[in-house]
Motif scaffolding. Structure first.
Motif, mmCIF file in Angstrom:
data_model
loop_
_atom_site.group_PDB
_atom_site.id
_atom_site.type_symbol
_atom_site.label_atom_id
_atom_site.label_comp_id
_atom_site.label_asym_id
_atom_site.label_seq_id
_atom_site.Cartn_x
_atom_site.Cartn_y
_atom_site.Cartn_z
ATOM 1 N N SER A 61 38.942 15.007 29.599
ATOM 2 C CA SER A 61 37.645 14.847 29.906
ATOM 3 C C SER A 61 36.732 15.031 31.044
ATOM 4 O O SER A 61 36.075 14.914 32.041
ATOM 5 C CB SER A 61 37.872 12.928 29.481
ATOM 6 N N SER A 62 36.071 16.355 30.352
ATOM 7 C CA SER A 62 34.645 16.624 31.477
ATOM 8 C C SER A 62 33.880 16.272 31.706
ATOM 9 O O SER A 62 33.564 15.377 32.968
ATOM 10 C CB SER A 62 34.084 18.055 30.903
ATOM 11 N N THR A 63 33.180 15.331 30.780
ATOM 12 C CA THR A 63 32.406 13.926 30.686
ATOM 13 C C THR A 63 32.979 12.827 31.960
ATOM 14 O O THR A 63 32.442 11.964 32.795
ATOM 15 C CB THR A 63 31.166 13.155 29.997
ATOM 16 N N GLY A 64 34.170 12.694 31.613
ATOM 17 C CA GLY A 64 34.612 11.448 31.783
ATOM 18 C C GLY A 64 34.513 12.369 33.881
ATOM 19 O O GLY A 64 34.247 10.908 34.728
ATOM 20 N N HIS A 65 35.017 13.464 34.073
ATOM 21 C CA HIS A 65 35.458 12.953 35.280
ATOM 22 C C HIS A 65 34.005 13.435 35.983
ATOM 23 O O HIS A 65 33.584 13.341 37.110
ATOM 24 C CB HIS A 65 36.078 14.921 35.460
ATOM 25 N N LEU A 66 32.993 14.313 35.100
ATOM 26 C CA LEU A 66 31.464 14.307 35.975
ATOM 27 C C LEU A 66 31.178 12.513 36.356
ATOM 28 O O LEU A 66 30.330 12.774 38.031
ATOM 29 C CB LEU A 66 30.667 14.807 35.254
ATOM 30 N N ILE A 67 31.319 11.672 35.524
ATOM 31 C CA ILE A 67 30.634 10.446 35.538
ATOM 32 C C ILE A 67 31.708 9.272 37.058
ATOM 33 O O ILE A 67 30.894 9.312 37.721
ATOM 34 C CB ILE A 67 30.804 9.428 34.525
ATOM 35 N N VAL A 95 32.964 8.951 23.005
ATOM 36 C CA VAL A 95 33.377 7.227 23.955
ATOM 37 C C VAL A 95 33.707 7.734 25.713
ATOM 38 O O VAL A 95 34.565 8.748 26.136
ATOM 39 C CB VAL A 95 34.945 6.567 23.849
ATOM 40 N N PRO A 96 32.380 8.349 26.626
ATOM 41 C CA PRO A 96 32.721 8.907 27.993
ATOM 42 C C PRO A 96 34.450 8.637 28.385
ATOM 43 O O PRO A 96 34.548 7.430 28.744
ATOM 44 C CB PRO A 96 31.923 8.191 28.829
ATOM 45 N N GLY A 97 35.563 9.437 28.177
ATOM 46 C CA GLY A 97 36.874 9.638 28.863
ATOM 47 C C GLY A 97 37.506 9.421 28.265
ATOM 48 O O GLY A 97 38.779 9.921 28.338
ATOM 49 N N VAL A 98 37.391 9.500 26.866
ATOM 50 C CA VAL A 98 38.359 9.913 25.771
ATOM 51 C C VAL A 98 38.919 11.766 25.654
ATOM 52 O O VAL A 98 40.072 11.654 25.803
ATOM 53 C CB VAL A 98 37.849 9.696 24.103
ATOM 54 N N SER A 99 37.741 12.919 26.027
ATOM 55 C CA SER A 99 38.265 13.255 25.750
ATOM 56 C C SER A 99 38.062 14.788 24.393
ATOM 57 O O SER A 99 38.741 14.295 23.168
ATOM 58 C CB SER A 99 39.179 14.322 26.457
#
Length: 268
Positions: free
Chosen positions: A23-29, A160-164
């Motif tokens: 999850s790129s979005t999760g890591h950016l968050i 859902v952020p973090g799912v990938s």
């Protein structure tokens, strides 16, 4: 933190994680929480550098896309099936993204959701690796309409952020018996229309904010180039690695990072 250094770090995070099942979005968050920078100020930057990672797929697989493009003019069955499968898998994300875009943006503000999604996704990877029986599939063009549609449906979980997105599509394909290499490449190819569409939509909504304030075109250019270069290296290494070793290390990484994030949130 210096804006140039932040741009470089976020470009590295985007390039490293966009095509890995983490999850790129999760890591950016999570990077927002860890580095302590103003997330709202850098939100459009994160969108604007995403095409750098997308471009890496186009460069690495340009021959595949070119052959499909030329094949369409000859109505070559393989080229038609390739494009058909991508369009079928892309459609669910378009429908849900337009319908629930505002609700998705609200979730992007919640780092706790990211942490739990990383943990749950990690256990999901372990389950698929244990129970799935992937077989040689003959490439993306050989997949059925049903398989393509189901991969597209599973991809929507990544809203859902973090799912990938890559994790959902790869593991969804493997659960249907698709071999690891084909599943990974389908995920990469599907990233082009999916991420391009999402990026265009977000830039249309927030485009007036690009280049304004402390985060300007210089930082965006740096982040774009860094994301592109890092993604080039990651994609090539990733396909070679998972073809031999599978996804379990990524599952345990997700679980450890998710648990660590929850612990940090509780203690700070």
């Amino acid at each position: 933190m210096d804006t140039t250094l932040t741009a470089i770090l976020l470009g590295i995070v985007e390039g490293l994680t966009e095509f890995l099942p983490v999850s790129s979005t999760g890591h950016l968050i999570l990077a927002t929480e860890l580095l302590g920078y103003d997330a709202e100020r850098w939100a459009v930057f994160n969108i604007a550098i995403q095409p750098g990672a997308i471009l890496a797929v186009a460069v690495l697989y340009w021959r595949t896309f070119w052959e499909a493009f030329i094949g369409l003019f000859r109505w070559d069955p393989k080229a038609v099936a390739f494009v058909r499968n991508l369009l079928v898998a892309f459609t669910p994300a378009v429908v849900l993204g337009l319908a629930f875009g505002d609700q998705i943006e609200v979730m992007l503000e919640n780092a706790t959701i990211v942490a739990w999604a990383l943990i749950i996704g990690g256990f999901a990877i372990l389950a698929v690796e244990h129970y799935a029986d992937p077989q040689e599939s003959g490439g993306v063009a050989a997949l059925s309409l049903r398989q393509s549609a189901l991969v597209g449906a599973v991809q929507c979980l990544a809203m859902v952020p973090g799912v990938s997105r890559s994790g959902a599509t790869i593991l969804g394909a493997m659960a249907m018996g698709v071999d690891r290499k084909t599943a990974a490449e389908f995920s990469f190819f599907l990233a082009l229309p999916t991420l391009t569409g999402a990026t265009v939509l977000q830039l249309w909504k927030h485009g007036s904010e690009i280049g304004t304030g402390a985060v300007g075109w210089g930082e965006i250019a740096i982040g774009f180039v860094v994301a592109f270069v890092v993604a080039l290296a990651v994609i090539k290494a990733f396909v070679a690695y998972i073809s031999r070793h599978g996804f379990k290390p990524f599952a345990w990484y997700r679980i450890v990072i998710g648990v660590a994030a929850l612990a940090w949130f509780a203690l700070r």
